[in-house]
Write an enzyme that holds these catalytic residues in place. Structure first.
Site, PDB file in Angstrom:
ATOM      1  N   TYR A 118      76.013  64.503  -6.377  1.00 38.95           N
ATOM      2  CA  TYR A 118      75.470  65.401  -5.357  1.00 38.95           C
ATOM      3  C   TYR A 118      76.462  66.492  -4.978  1.00 38.95           C
ATOM      4  CZ  TYR A 118      70.999  63.263  -4.520  1.00 38.95           C
ATOM      5  OH  TYR A 118      69.700  62.854  -4.666  1.00 38.95           O
ATOM      6  N   GLU A 214      74.570  35.122 -15.241  1.00 43.40           N
ATOM      7  CA  GLU A 214      74.113  36.482 -15.545  1.00 43.40           C
ATOM      8  C   GLU A 214      73.576  37.220 -14.329  1.00 43.40           C
ATOM      9  OE1 GLU A 214      72.157  36.890 -19.258  1.00 43.40           O
ATOM     10  OE2 GLU A 214      71.080  38.691 -18.670  1.00 43.40           O
ATOM     11  N   ASP A 266      71.856  34.331 -20.723  1.00 48.28           N
ATOM     12  CA  ASP A 266      70.582  34.141 -21.417  1.00 48.28           C
ATOM     13  C   ASP A 266      70.798  33.943 -22.902  1.00 48.28           C
ATOM     14  OD1 ASP A 266      69.365  34.517 -19.035  1.00 48.28           O
ATOM     15  OD2 ASP A 266      68.700  36.564 -19.426  1.00 48.28           O
TER      16      ASP A 266
END
Lengths: 386, 722
Positions: A118, A214, A266
C-alpha cells in the site's frame, strides 16, 4: 513528478521527519540499497541500459548440499532490464520496493508486506496504470530485493503476517515481554514473522521434542487433548506451508535447545513438500536454508499404508488428480529424495493407491485417535521416514 | 409502380391525339393493371388480336374441340419491333425501377457526351441538371461541349433504338450498341408523355438545331413533334438567344455542344447506387472531365452546386479502331462475312477482314483447311467454311495489336482517386494489354487506403435529409445500405453508441436523436467493421449494380488479402478502410447483360485481374508493414517512457541523485534502445534498412495529419541511395 501522487509517508522522508537511530545492520542494508541506486545512475550516465541481476529462484538454480543436507542457492542470475518490454514494469517495481525499504529503515519503522504494497501503490504519472495491481504482484518483487541485496526480510524492515501457533512448556521473551507458552489459552502463542534473537529470546524450556502438524484443526485436537502435557513436547503448526517465522522458530528451537522435530503431515504431494521445505529448505528461498533448514526433522505420518493399517473408512479417500500425480513424480525426482529408498517406496505406494489422505481422516475413526493412539504409537515404535 | 403511373394519366390526356394513342398502346404492353384503364383508347386492330382467344373461350364449353387452328394462330403471328421488345423488357436496359431509371438515363447521356467529346478531341465539360417536376417525376438535362450533331442525324440518334456508330466497329468506347439514350427517351415518353428535347450546335456561326422527339415504337423510328415535323433552327445571334429565352429552352451558352432533356418518372435518392455516386465515380475514372452537377435540391439560379473539376488537361490518347482478330470469330459469323465479302480470293479475304493475318498466315490457314488460297469467296460453301474455321483456330496467329486500347494510366488513376477518395496511401497499377477471345483488353487497378468512411464525414443536415428519404425499414438497414464500406457490425456499434433502438424507423427519428446518431457516426471507429469499397469500371464507365455477378468483385474476393495485411474472411471482401478501383478497358467489354452492370468471367480476364490485384496488394502490404513498424516503435518507446519517471523518482529517493538529470539520461538510452530493437536483421545478421525497400513507382503517400502534403516516396528513396 510521481511524488505528488504519493501521500504522507513519502513527504516525511524528504521533509523533517526525525531520523531513527540506525543499527549497524540497518547501516549495512542502507549502503546496499544506495549502491543499487548508484549503479543505475552510473549506467544512465554512460548511456548503458541499466539492469539488476537477481539470483534465479527456481529448481534450476538450487543445489543439494549432501554434507550439510540442505538446499543451497546456485550462482545463476536473472538479468532484469529496464529497456526490455517484458521486464520494464518489474524493473520499475523493483526499484520502487528498494526505495520503500530505504524509507522504512530511515524512519526506524517496520511494516507487513501488505503495508509495503500500500505504501508503494500509486497511479503512474500521466497514465491510468497502477504501480502494482495487487499484492500478489508486489510480494515476489520484495523477495527479489531480498535476494538481490542478499539481505533478510527483517533487515529491510518488512515482515509477513503471522501464521502458525505454538503451545508447550516453553518460556520466551518476545520484544521484552515474558511469555509462558504453556499458559496461552486455547489458541496458543502466535508465532511472529520475525523471530530473530533481537525479538525473541528463549528463557526456559522443559520439553523433550517438537511435534509439528500441518494445520490448525489437527493442532487444536492435540492442544485440547493436552498431548503436549502428557508427552512433554512443544506443539506447532504452520497453517499449511509454514511461513518463514515458523520455520525459523523451529530451526532455533532445534539448534539452540537441541529438540528433535517430528512432523505429522498429510499423505499427499503437498504434505511431502512441506516436510521437504522444513528439512532441506525451500527452492524459492534457498538462500535462507542456512537459517531455516532442519536436516534432522522426521516424518511420522500420514503414511501411504495407514489406510489399511488403521482400517479407515473408504469415504475419507481423496482421489489423486493429474496435478497430484505430476507433482508427486516431480518430488520423487528431487535430488534430496532421489536416493532415499523408503521415500521412493512411500511415493510409489501413494501413486499405486490412487488416493491421498489428510491427517484429519484419522478423526473419522475416533475423535482422539490421532492423539491417543496413532502418534504415541509411532513415536514409541520409532517408526518414521527420514 | 402501377399506382404511381396512373397518377400521370391526366398529363397524358392533355397531349395531342396521336401522342395519346401511342402512349396508351405502349402502356398496355407494359402492365396488366393499366390495360383495363386504357381500354377506351385502344385501336381497333388490337382488339382484333384478341378474337381467337375469345373464340376459344366460347368454344371451350363444348367437348374436345381444337382450341386454335394453325390458321387462327397465324393471324396473330407478326413482327416484333426492337422498340416494342425493349419497351416490354425495360429491365434489360436498366430501367427496372424508378430509382434506377433516373440513374440509367443520366448515365447513358453522360456516357454519350464523353464519347463524343473524346472522339472529337475536345476536353469534355458536362452539365448535369436534375430537376423535380412533380411527385416521382424528374427532368434530366445533360449538356456537353462536344462537336454537336448534324441536323439530319439528331432524330435518328435520339429516336431510334439500335442506331449508332459504335456497334459495327471494334474500338474502345463507353457505348457499344446504340440503345442507351434512345431507350432512355423512350422510357421518358412512356412514363410522362413528354417528348425528348435535343438542342445541338456545331459551330458558333451556324444555327443550333432544336428538336422535340418521340419514338414510334411500332416502327422503331423517330417522330419529330416541333417545326411541323422538321425541327427548328435557332439563330446563332441575339435573335436566337431571345428565342431560347421565350420558349424556355434550357441551354448553357456554348460555341458547340449538345443538350438532351428527358422528363421521366423516377426517384431521386442519395447514397449507394445514386446519381451522386455515379458522377463521383465517373470523376475518378475520368480526371480530364469537368462536371457541373445541379441536383434537385439545388436552389434556383445556382449554376455550380457541385463541381468536379478536372485534375488534368490531357485528353486520353485516341483509341484506334481495329479489325477483328481471327481467334475471336465464331463459325456463323465467319460464314456471314464470307457471304458478304465481294468476290475476292480467300487469301485476300483473310488478310483484309482480320487483324494479324498476313498472306503467309493466310496461306498456312488455307493449307490446313485444304483450300486453295486463290479460291473465290463466293464459292466457299458451308462445309468449306467449317474447315476454314477449324483451320483458323489451329493456326498460330500472333495476338492482336493492343495499342488500340487507351488505359487511364497509373498517374491519372492516382490523381483521380486522390481527388475524390480521402486516404493516406494510394497505389495504381496498369497491367500490360492482354487478349480474350481475340479482343484486346487491359486491366487497371488502383487502391486507396486509410481516410475516413463516408459515414464519418457526413454533415448533420445531409444525414437528416438521408434519413427522411430512406425507404429502409430499420436504422440498421439504413446505415449499411446508405454508406459504402459500413458493415452491419459497424452499424450496430453506431446505433448502440447513439443509444437508439436498433429497430427504429429511420424516418421517425427526433431531431435530438438525429444529432445523437450523427455524433455516434463521427465517434465510432469504423475501421474494423468497414469492408473494402470496390469501384468497378468498364471503359471508364462506373458499374454500380450486380456487383456479386461481376468478375471484378469475384476476383477481389478470391484474392488473399490477409497476405497484404488486411483482415478477410474466406471468399469475402476484406475489411478495412480500403477503396479499390478496377478498370477494364477493351474494344469490346463482355457484359453479362445489356444493362451493362457486370463483366463476364473469361479466364484471361480473371488472370489479368488477379495479377493486377496482387500487384497493388503487395505494395499495400509493404506500406502497412512499414506503418505498423513505426507504430510499434512508438508503442515500445511509450512503455519505457511510462516507467522512466517512476524509476528516476525512486532512485533519487534512495541516493538523492538529481532526478531530472537522471530522467533525461534514461530518456536518451531509451531512444537508442528502441531504434536498435526495431532494426531487423537479414539471414547473415546484418541490419536491413527497410526504408530502402522500394515501394516503386506510382505510389502516393499522404500524411494523414496534413491534407495536401503529398510527398513522393520515390524521390525520397532516390536521395538516400545517392
Amino acid at each position: 513528478m510521481a511524488k505528488k501522487s504519493r501521500k504522507g509517508a513519502a513527504k516525511a522522508v524528504n521533509g523533517s521527519a526525525p531520523k531513527a537511530v540506525l543499527t549497524d545492520r540497518d547501516k549495512k542494508t542502507l549502503k546496499d540499497l544506495v549502491g543499487l541506486a548508484d549503479r543505475i545512475v552510473d549506467d544512465a550516465q554512460k548511456k548503458r541500459d541499466p539492469y539488476l541481476d537477481i539470483p534465479t529462484r527456481a529448481l534450476s538454480n538450487v543445489r543439494y548440499n549432501k554434507a550439510k543436507r540442505r538446499i543451497e542457492m546456485g550462482s545463476n542470475k536473472n538479468r532484469r532490464q529496464l529497456f526490455n518490454l517484458s521486464q520494464a514494469k518489474s524493473y520499475m517495481q523493483t526499484v520502487l520496493v528498494a526505495s520503500g525499504c530505504k524509507q522504512l529503515i530511515e524512519e526506524g519503522k517496520t511494516t507487513s508486506i501488505r503495508g509495503l504494497y500500500y505504501l508503494l501503490k500509486h497511479t503512474i504519472d500521466g497514465t491510468r496504470e497502477e504501480t502494482f495491481d495487487d499484492q500478489a504482484e508486489c510480494d515476489p518483487v520484495i523477495e527479489d530485493v531480498e535476494v538481490g541485496l542478499n539481505s533478510l526480510r527483517e533487515e529491510l524492515h518488512v515482515y509477513a503476517s503471522n501464521r502458525g501457533n505454538l503451545v508447550g512448556p516453553l518460556t520466551l521473551i518476545d520484544s521484552g515481554d515474558e511469555i509462558d507458552c504453556s499458559r496461552m489459552g486455547s489458541a496458543g502463542y502466535s508465532i511472529p514473522s520475525i523471530v530473530e534473537r533481537q525479538v525473541i529470546d528463549f528463557k526456559k524450556c522443559t520439553a523433550k521434542f517438537i511435534l509439528h502438524v500441518e494445520k490448525d484443526t489437527v493442532w487444536r485436537r492435540f492442544s485440547e487433548d493436552k498431548f503436549w502435557v502428557k508427552h512433554n513436547c512443544i506443539l506447532t503448526h504452520g497453517g499449511g506451508q509454514p511461513p518463514r517465522g515458523v520455520r525459523r522458530m523451529l530451526n532455533r528451537l532445534h539448534n539452540e535447545l537441541n529438540l528433535p522435530v517430528y512432523c505429522l503431515l498429510d499423505n499427499d504431494p503437498w504434505g511431502y513438500y512441506i516436510y521437504s521445505v522444513l528439512k532441506q529448505g525451500s527452492i524459492n528461498l534457498a538462500y535462507e536454508s542456512e537459517r531455516m533448514a532442519i536436516p534432522d526433522a522426521k516424518f511420522i505420518g500420514l503414511r501411504s499404508r495407514d489406510f489399511e493399517r488403521c482400517g479407515l473408512s473408504p469415504s475419507v479417500k481423496i482421489n489423486l488428480n493429474d496435478q497430484d500425480i505430476k507433482r508427486a513424480k516431480q518430488i520423487a525426482s528431487y535430488p534430496w529424495f532421489e536416493h532415499k529408498k523408503p521415500w521412493q517406496k512411500e511415493i510409489e505406494q501413494m501413486l499405486a493407491n490412487g488416493f491421498k489422505l489428510e491427517v484429519e481422516a484419522l478423526i473419522s475413526k475416533n475423535i482422539s485417535y490421532v492423539t491417543e493412539e496413532y502418534t504415541p504409537q509411532r513415536l514409541a515404535d520409532g517408526e518414521w521416514l527420514d | 409502380m402501377a399506382k404511381a403511373r396512373t397518377k400521370t394519366a391526366p398529363a397524358k390526356s392533355s397531349g395531342k391525339k396521336v401522342d395519346r394513342l401511342k402512349s396508351g398502346r405502349l402502356k398496355s404492353a407494359d402492365s396488366e393493371a393499366d390495360e383495363a384503364e386504357d381500354e377506351a383508347t385502344r385501336e381497333p386492330e388490337e382488339s382484333a388480336d384478341e378474337e381467337p382467344t375469345t373464340a376459344v373461350a366460347a368454344t371451350n364449353g363444348h367437348a374436345r374441340k381444337r382450341r386454335a387452328t394453325a390458321q387462327s394462330m397465324a393471324a396473330s403471328q407478326r413482327d416484333i419491333s426492337v422498340s416494342e421488345f425493349f419497351a416490354k423488357n425495360r429491365h434489360l436496359l436498366g430501367f427496372d425501377n424508378p430509382r434506377k431509371a433516373l440513374l440509367t438515363t443520366i448515365k447513358e447521356a453522360v456516357d454519350n457526351s464523353l464519347d463524343a467529346c473524346e472522339e472529337a478531341g475536345i476536353l469534355p465539360e458536362i452539365w448535369v441538371h436534375v430537376q423535380q417536376t412533380g411527385p416521382n417525376r424528374y427532368k434530366v438535362g445533360v449538356q456537353d461541349n462536344g462537336p454537336g450533331i448534324v441536323k439530319k442525324q439528331i432524330p435518328l440518334i435520339f429516336g431510334k433504338l439500335l442506331y449508332g456508330s459504335k456497334f459495327h466497329r471494334l474500338r474502345m468506347s463507353r457505348g457499344q450498341q446504340g440503345i442507351g439514350i434512345s431507350a432512355a427517351g423512350m422510357y421518358g415518353v412512356l412514363t410522362t408523355g413528354k417528348p425528348v428535347k435535343i438542342i445541338s450546335k456545331v459551330s458558333p456561326r451556324k444555327p443550333a438545331h432544336y428538336y422535340e422527339i418521340k419514338i414510334d415504337t411500332k416502327r422503331n423510328l423517330p417522330e419529330i413533334l416541333n417545326g411541323k415535323g422538321e425541327g427548328e433552327d435557332i439563330d446563332p445571334g441575339e435573335k436566337g438567344r431571345q428565342y431560347i429565352a421565350k420558349h424556355g429552352i434550357e441551354w448553357v451558352e456554348l460555341d458547340h455542344g449538345t443538350r438532351v432533356t428527358i422528363e421521366l418518372e423516377g426517384r431521386f435518392i442519395r447514397g449507394r447506387g445514386s446519381v451522386d455516386e455515379y458522377l463521383e465515380q465517373t470523376a475518378i475514372a475520368n480526371p480530364h472531365v469537368k462536371l457541373h452537377y445541379l441536383d434537385p435540391e439545388a436552389g434556383e439560379g445556382q449554376l455550380d452546386v457541385r463541381l468536379y473539376d478536372r485534375s488534368t488537361d490531357k485528353l486520353p490518347p485516341e483509341p484506334k479502331e481495329i479489325k477483328p482478330h481471327p481467334y475471336g470469330i465464331e463459325l456463323g459469323m465467319l460464314a456471314t462475312m464470307l457471304q458478304d465479302a465481294k468476290a475476292m480470293t480467300l487469301s485476300q479475304f483473310l488478310t483484309s477482314s482480320f487483324s494479324r493475318v498476313s498472306s503467309a498466315v493466310a496461306s498456312r490457314i488455307c493449307d490446313k483447311a485444304g483450300l486453295s488460297t486463290r479460291a473465290n469467296t463466293g464459292k466457299i460453301g458451308r462445309d468449306e467454311a467449317d474447315k476454314l474455321f477449324h483451320a483458323i483456330m489451329e493456326t498460330k496467329i500472333s495476338a492482336p495489336a493492343t495499342d488500340c486500347i487507351s488505359p487511364i494510366g497509373e498517374d491519372l488513376l492516382l490523381k483521380g482517386l486522390h481527388h475524390v477518395v480521402p486516404g493516406e496511401f494510394y497505389i495504381a497499377s496498369t497491367r500490360p494489354p492482354s487478349v480474350y477471345r481475340g479482343n484486346p483488353f487491359q486491366i487497371e487497378v488502383a487502391l486507396a487506403y486509410g481516410g475516413m468512411s463516408s459515414a464519418n464525414k457526413v454533415p448533420l443536415d445531409v444525414l437528416s435529409e438521408l434519413l427522411e428519404e430512406s425507404d429502409a425499414r430499420t436504422l440498421r438497414q439504413f446505415l449499411s445500405s446508405t454508406f459504402y464500406g459500413l458493415g452491419s457490425d459497424a452499424a450496430d456499434q453506431i446505433i448502440k453508441e447513439a443509444e437508439i433502438g436498433p429497430r427504429t424507423s429511420p424516418g421517425k427519428l427526433k431531431t435530438a436523436e438525429v444529432a445523437k446518431l450523427h455524433e455516434a457516426m463521427r465517434s465510432v471507429n469504423l475501421e474494423s467493421g468497414q469492408t473494402m469499397n470496390v469501384l468497378r469500371y468498364a471503359n471508364r464507365v462506373p458499374l454500380q449494380f450486380q456487383h456479386a455477378a461481376c468478375a471484378i468483385t469475384q476476383m477481389v474476393m478470391n484474392t488473399n488479402w490477409r497476405a497484404y495485411g488486411l483482415n478477410q474472411s474466406r471468399n469475402q471482401l476484406p475489411t478495412g478502410p480500403v477503396t479499390i478501383m478496377v478498370h477494364m478497358a477493351s474494344v469490346w467489354v463482355p457484359f453479362t447483360s445489356e444493362s451493362k452492370e457486370a463483366i463476364a468471367s473469361y479466364p484471361e480476364i480473371q488472370k489479368e485481374l488477379r495479377l493486377g490485384l496482387q500487384s497493388v496488394g503487395r505494395k499495400l502490404g509493404m506500406y502497412l508493414r512499414r506503418r505498423l513498424k513505426v507504430k510499434q516503435e512508438g508503442e515500445r518507446r511509450n512503455i519505457f517512457l511510462r516507467y522512466l519517471g517512476e524509476v528516476a523518482t525512486a532512485v533519487s529517493d534512495i541516493n538523492n541523485a538529481d532526478r531530472k538529470k537522471l530522467y533525461d539520461q534514461l530518456l536518451l538510452v531509451a531512444k537508442k534502445k528502441t531504434s536498435q530493437a526495431d532494426a531487423k536483421l537479414d539471414e547473415r545478421g546484418r541490419i536491413i534498412d527497410e526504408e530502402a525497400e522500394d515501394l516503386g513507382d506510382n505510389v502516393l503517400i499522404v500524411d494523414p495529419t496534413e491534407n495536401f502534403g503529398i510527398r513522393n516516396l520515390e524521390a525520397k528513396n532516390g536521395q538516400k541511395e545517392s
